[in-house]
Design a protein around this motif. Sequence first.
Motif, mmCIF file in Angstrom:
data_model
loop_
_atom_site.group_PDB
_atom_site.id
_atom_site.type_symbol
_atom_site.label_atom_id
_atom_site.label_comp_id
_atom_site.label_asym_id
_atom_site.label_seq_id
_atom_site.Cartn_x
_atom_site.Cartn_y
_atom_site.Cartn_z
ATOM 1 N N SER A 1 0.835 -1.211 0.000
ATOM 2 C CA SER A 1 0.000 0.000 0.000
ATOM 3 C C SER A 1 0.862 1.249 0.000
ATOM 4 O O SER A 1 0.587 2.214 -0.727
ATOM 5 C CB SER A 1 -0.922 -0.015 1.210
ATOM 6 O OG SER A 1 -0.172 -0.042 2.400
ATOM 7 N N ASP B 1 1.144 4.236 -2.777
ATOM 8 C CA ASP B 1 0.962 5.665 -2.482
ATOM 9 C C ASP B 1 2.155 6.475 -2.978
ATOM 10 O O ASP B 1 1.989 7.575 -3.511
ATOM 11 C CB ASP B 1 0.780 5.865 -0.974
ATOM 12 C CG ASP B 1 -0.544 5.276 -0.503
ATOM 13 O OD1 ASP B 1 -1.441 5.121 -1.367
ATOM 14 O OD2 ASP B 1 -0.669 4.986 0.699
ATOM 15 N N GLN C 1 -8.437 12.186 -5.271
ATOM 16 C CA GLN C 1 -8.161 11.478 -4.009
ATOM 17 C C GLN C 1 -8.914 10.154 -3.938
ATOM 18 O O GLN C 1 -8.374 9.134 -3.512
ATOM 19 C CB GLN C 1 -8.554 12.372 -2.832
ATOM 20 C CG GLN C 1 -7.623 13.563 -2.621
ATOM 21 C CD GLN C 1 -8.065 14.420 -1.470
ATOM 22 O OE1 GLN C 1 -9.068 14.123 -0.813
ATOM 23 N NE2 GLN C 1 -7.320 15.508 -1.225
ATOM 24 N N ARG C 2 -10.166 10.177 -4.390
ATOM 25 C CA ARG C 2 -10.930 8.927 -4.391
ATOM 26 C C ARG C 2 -10.281 7.904 -5.317
ATOM 27 O O ARG C 2 -10.197 6.705 -4.992
ATOM 28 C CB ARG C 2 -12.362 9.197 -4.846
ATOM 29 C CG ARG C 2 -13.167 10.039 -3.877
ATOM 30 C CD ARG C 2 -14.565 10.289 -4.435
ATOM 31 N NE ARG C 2 -15.341 11.108 -3.510
ATOM 32 C CZ ARG C 2 -16.578 11.540 -3.793
ATOM 33 N NH1 ARG C 2 -17.154 11.199 -4.945
ATOM 34 N NH2 ARG C 2 -17.227 12.289 -2.921
ATOM 35 N N LYS D 1 -7.285 6.326 -3.619
ATOM 36 C CA LYS D 1 -7.650 5.333 -2.613
ATOM 37 C C LYS D 1 -8.028 4.014 -3.273
ATOM 38 O O LYS D 1 -7.639 2.932 -2.827
ATOM 39 C CB LYS D 1 -8.817 5.847 -1.768
ATOM 40 C CG LYS D 1 -8.436 6.954 -0.819
ATOM 41 C CD LYS D 1 -9.633 7.387 0.017
ATOM 42 C CE LYS D 1 -9.265 8.490 0.990
ATOM 43 N NZ LYS D 1 -10.415 8.921 1.814
ATOM 44 N N GLU D 2 -8.789 4.088 -4.365
ATOM 45 C CA GLU D 2 -9.168 2.857 -5.050
ATOM 46 C C GLU D 2 -7.944 2.143 -5.618
ATOM 47 O O GLU D 2 -7.828 0.909 -5.554
ATOM 48 C CB GLU D 2 -10.159 3.181 -6.170
ATOM 49 C CG GLU D 2 -11.493 3.689 -5.663
ATOM 50 C CD GLU D 2 -12.407 4.098 -6.807
ATOM 51 O OE1 GLU D 2 -11.953 4.008 -7.964
ATOM 52 O OE2 GLU D 2 -13.562 4.510 -6.536
ATOM 53 N N SER E 1 -4.822 2.347 -4.502
ATOM 54 C CA SER E 1 -4.024 1.780 -3.395
ATOM 55 C C SER E 1 -4.660 0.493 -2.854
ATOM 56 O O SER E 1 -3.965 -0.471 -2.528
ATOM 57 C CB SER E 1 -3.886 2.811 -2.282
ATOM 58 O OG SER E 1 -5.173 3.138 -1.772
#
Length: 468
Positions: A414, A418, A448-449, A452-453, A455
């Motif tokens: 993860s 990032d 940002q969304r 997150k998906e 990662s």
Amino acid sequence: MGRSRRKKKRTQNPLQSEGETEKFPRSFVIARGKLPPLLRKLHQDLRKLMLPHTALHLKEKKSNSMKDFVHVSGPLGVSHFLLLSHTETAAYLRVARCPRGPTLTFKIHSYALDSDIARTQLRPRAPAGLFKNSPLIVLAGFGNEGEHLKVTTTMFQNIFPAINVNTVNLATCQRVVLLSYDKETKLIEFRHYSITLQPVGVSRSLRKLVHNRKIPDLRGLGDVSEFVTKAGYGSESEAEDDASTVQLSSDIGHLNYKSQKSAVKLQEIGPRMTLQLVKVEEGLCSGAVLFHEYIKKTPEEIIALKDSKEQREALRKQRRAEQEANVKRKELAKQSSQRMRSKGNGAQDNNAKGGEDVTVDDADDIDDADWYRQEVGQEPDAEFIAGTKRKGQKKHAGIRLKKPQKQADKKSSSNMADRSLAKRDKGVIGKVGFFKKGKGVAHEILSQRKRKEDSARFSQPRKKRRTA
């Protein structure tokens, strides 16, 4: 010795003054659609007929619309349009008043070109200065039977310059356009003639001597008087008719002097057309139909059409009012945002000088929320509102966002995902605020969304391939 200063000469054409452009009606002869070869020649003949107050070499393109010609006609002083078109059934000629109409549509039953008429004549007449002046207009048979005939008479009278009988120069009257209406067949005969004057009582030999200015052959004559008074020297076709003789009010030349009788002769130069009035429209190729030869409407249908037109006009005015209100509202919102931005810049300058921190007003949140609804089409969520507050704090109070603490396990998948995403977006997210390049807060929330998906997808362990 110094050079003398050059004086500017007059470069403006006196005929292009405002008074002169308003004095004479000007016209455009335009071809609409694809025309066959013979109609293209008729198109050029009509331009030649409308000289000198027309555009003889007007360039047309397929992409040109009527709005283009209307926009150009204003500065050039063009008052009339002659539109030539062709369909599978027949050819049509539309005569329109610019820019608001009316428009007359004529069906061309038959026509003859200038070249066709000149081929049928033994001595076709085409002098050099024949088209330097506008032709006269003569209307015959147009009574007061209907409104459509009155409109036709007024249109053709105004398409050519008017003349003053008391001050006109007879030497400029060299052409005439004749329109004759037949009440039984409802057809209009369109003819174009050239005018010639010959003095009465002068033999043909003397007229040729004056015109050609050459020494005649007198070998077979005993005296010069025989050359002038010899009987039978002229042809029988030149017999003088009292009905075609006029008394001139001024000198024209070539033995045509003031207070003397001269014979008037007309010679056709073309083009020749047989027209039928089909439709009369109120506007420029649009609007209410005032007359139609084939379609007749009842009074009820006319009232219904008028009501529908008024409704469309009222709806158009309402839409325009709404559009103006929206433009005014956007301008006010823009001005308010500029004022808030100027206040924020002033607060940031005070903090840089050591002053107290300034809190952010809730107006920015309200403006950003409205902007998000207009652009995205959804209600803003908590992340968007938090991002706008952080942005406002950074912009106005100079507060830095704390960097997120790194996790203990740096080698996890993860964290690697990032870091790779951070490298990819390097140069876009700055230290002072979201997106230095001005892509917007909504775009930042969506990115940002996405991160997150990505990662979450990268953190899942890969499946081992099966071996045989």
